[in-house]
Design a protein around this motif. Structure first.
Motif, PDB file in Angstrom:
ATOM      1  N   PRO A  22       0.868  -1.168  -0.084  1.00  0.00           N
ATOM      2  CA  PRO A  22      -0.081   0.112  -0.011  1.00  0.00           C
ATOM      3  C   PRO A  22       0.778   1.186  -0.113  1.00  0.00           C
ATOM      4  N   GLY A  23       0.486   2.247  -0.526  1.00  0.00           N
ATOM      5  CA  GLY A  23       1.261   3.466  -0.400  1.00  0.00           C
ATOM      6  C   GLY A  23       1.000   4.419   0.751  1.00  0.00           C
ATOM      7  N   CYS A  24       2.074   5.357   0.889  1.00  0.00           N
ATOM      8  CA  CYS A  24       1.742   6.274   1.887  1.00  0.00           C
ATOM      9  C   CYS A  24       0.680   7.185   1.559  1.00  0.00           C
ATOM     10  N   SER A  25       0.196   8.138   2.709  1.00  0.00           N
ATOM     11  CA  SER A  25      -0.810   9.348   2.506  1.00  0.00           C
ATOM     12  C   SER A  25      -0.238  10.391   2.583  1.00  0.00           C
ATOM     13  N   CYS A  26       1.189  10.709   2.518  1.00  0.00           N
ATOM     14  CA  CYS A  26       1.681  11.967   2.705  1.00  0.00           C
ATOM     15  C   CYS A  26       1.133  12.633   1.498  1.00  0.00           C
ATOM     16  N   VAL A  35       6.531   9.791  10.367  1.00  0.00           N
ATOM     17  CA  VAL A  35       5.059  10.376   9.776  1.00  0.00           C
ATOM     18  C   VAL A  35       4.677   9.441   8.486  1.00  0.00           C
ATOM     19  N   CYS A  36       5.452   9.190   7.599  1.00  0.00           N
ATOM     20  CA  CYS A  36       5.349   8.312   6.423  1.00  0.00           C
ATOM     21  C   CYS A  36       5.566   6.968   6.752  1.00  0.00           C
ATOM     22  N   SER A  37       4.476   6.183   6.297  1.00  0.00           N
ATOM     23  CA  SER A  37       4.492   4.711   6.563  1.00  0.00           C
ATOM     24  C   SER A  37       5.709   4.053   6.002  1.00  0.00           C
ATOM     25  N   CYS A  38       6.223   4.446   4.680  1.00  0.00           N
ATOM     26  CA  CYS A  38       7.392   3.882   4.108  1.00  0.00           C
ATOM     27  C   CYS A  38       8.619   4.338   4.885  1.00  0.00           C
ATOM     28  N   GLN A  71       1.025   8.849  -2.296  1.00  0.00           N
ATOM     29  CA  GLN A  71       0.489  10.147  -2.714  1.00  0.00           C
ATOM     30  C   GLN A  71       1.729  11.190  -2.565  1.00  0.00           C
ATOM     31  N   CYS A  72       2.549  11.074  -2.145  1.00  0.00           N
ATOM     32  CA  CYS A  72       3.806  11.797  -2.159  1.00  0.00           C
ATOM     33  C   CYS A  72       4.371  12.209  -3.771  1.00  0.00           C
ATOM     34  N   VAL A 185      10.354  -1.565  -3.188  1.00  0.00           N
ATOM     35  CA  VAL A 185       9.687  -0.547  -3.783  1.00  0.00           C
ATOM     36  C   VAL A 185       7.996  -0.781  -3.742  1.00  0.00           C
ATOM     37  N   ASP A 186       7.840  -1.664  -4.707  1.00  0.00           N
ATOM     38  CA  ASP A 186       6.385  -1.948  -5.015  1.00  0.00           C
ATOM     39  C   ASP A 186       5.928  -3.374  -4.175  1.00  0.00           C
ATOM     40  N   SER A 187       6.911  -4.179  -4.036  1.00  0.00           N
ATOM     41  CA  SER A 187       6.481  -5.464  -3.613  1.00  0.00           C
ATOM     42  C   SER A 187       7.596  -6.072  -2.608  1.00  0.00           C
ATOM     43  N   MET A 188       7.324  -7.350  -2.193  1.00  0.00           N
ATOM     44  CA  MET A 188       8.528  -7.886  -1.122  1.00  0.00           C
ATOM     45  C   MET A 188       9.640  -8.572  -1.914  1.00  0.00           C
TER      46      MET A 188
END
Length: 258
Positions: A22-26, A35-38, A71-72, A185-188
């Motif tokens: 899932p992407g971050c909502s920053c 603050v960023c989940s990543c 979203q960044c 980046v996008d996957s495990m």
């Protein structure tokens, strides 16, 4: 066949291009630590350079970049490896090691240089390919093992023999100027990213340690004894460094039939 990214291997168990994170909502142009989940594991980069680790740390920290679901903005500082090759590199013929790779411009310590990309294989297919090789064949398969918090070990096998990128031309050195870090980046399925271990001058050959050592530390006696017992199966090393081990590293587990 040239491919800048990993592709699914012959056994087809894993698709490295599938987006599973899932992407971050920053909503800012660049994400903020904690603050960023990543960035829950801390800051990854500082001015495009991989954040340095303590000298006593034996392994690299987990690196998660912001991805296509985030979203960044594209200018986010947590997007480095995914931007691909940024330096001018050249494939050239070496005196004893076959083809090699060198840089045509200065590379600062900590900068991302290139990815080691190829087919992502399962263990059985990687072992089948290894065991089918003769002593005259070049082995490009790399096995990366990551230690999970649960105590388990995650294995990733990448083979650029048939499909790969410029990373396949990198030679081994017992005192390399690059080191490898799995970056997600996008996957495990990690990107096997190579960063500069020191400042690298224009014209200098690029190399990394095939054994995967994160720091240039001397091989301990126990490891050396184990290696000596298997020298009959190994290929000579021509890196020419002061601490050359005389033989290229290899992974004996892929030769096992157990």
């Amino acid at each position: 066949q040239y491919s800048p990214d990993n592709v699914a291997g012959a056994d087809g168990d894993i698709d490295p291009t599938e987006i599973t994170f899932p992407g971050c909502s920053c909503l800012t142009s660049s994400c903020v630590v904690h603050v960023c989940s990543c960035l829950c594991h801390g800051e990854n980069y500082n001015s495009l350079c991989l954040r340095p680790t303590d000298a006593e740390e034996e392994y690299a920290r987990p690196v998660f970049e912001c991805n296509t679901m985030c979203q960044c903005g594209e200018s986010c500082q947590n997007r480095v490896v995914q931007r691909g090759l940024q330096f001018r590199l050249e494939v050239f013929k070496t005196e004893k090691k076959g083809w090699g790779l060198r840089t045509l411009e200065f590379i600062a310590k900590g900068r991302f240089v290139c990815e080691y990309a190829g087919e992502v294989l399962g263990f059985n297919e990687a072992r089948r390919r290894i065991q089918a090789q003769t002593s005259k064949d070049s082995n490009y398969i790399i096995a990366v093992r990551e230690h999970l918090h649960s105590g388990q070990i995650m294995e990733t096998f990448v083979d650029p023999t048939y499909i790969g990128n410029i990373g396949r031309f990198l030679n081994h050195s017992c005192e390399p100027n690059l080191f490898m870090v799995p970056v997600r980046v996008d996957s495990m399925v990690p990107k096997l990213a190579l960063f500069a271990a020191t400042d690298i001058s224009a014209g200098e050959e690029l190399s990394y340690d095939y054994s995967g050592r994160f720091h240039n530390l001397p091989v301990i006696n126990r490891e050396q004894k184990s290696l000596e017992e298997d020298n009959r199966l190994r290929k000579p090393c021509y890196c020419g460094s002061r601490t050359c081990a005389s033989f290229l590293p290899w992974d004996s587990s892929l030769f096992s039939t157990a």
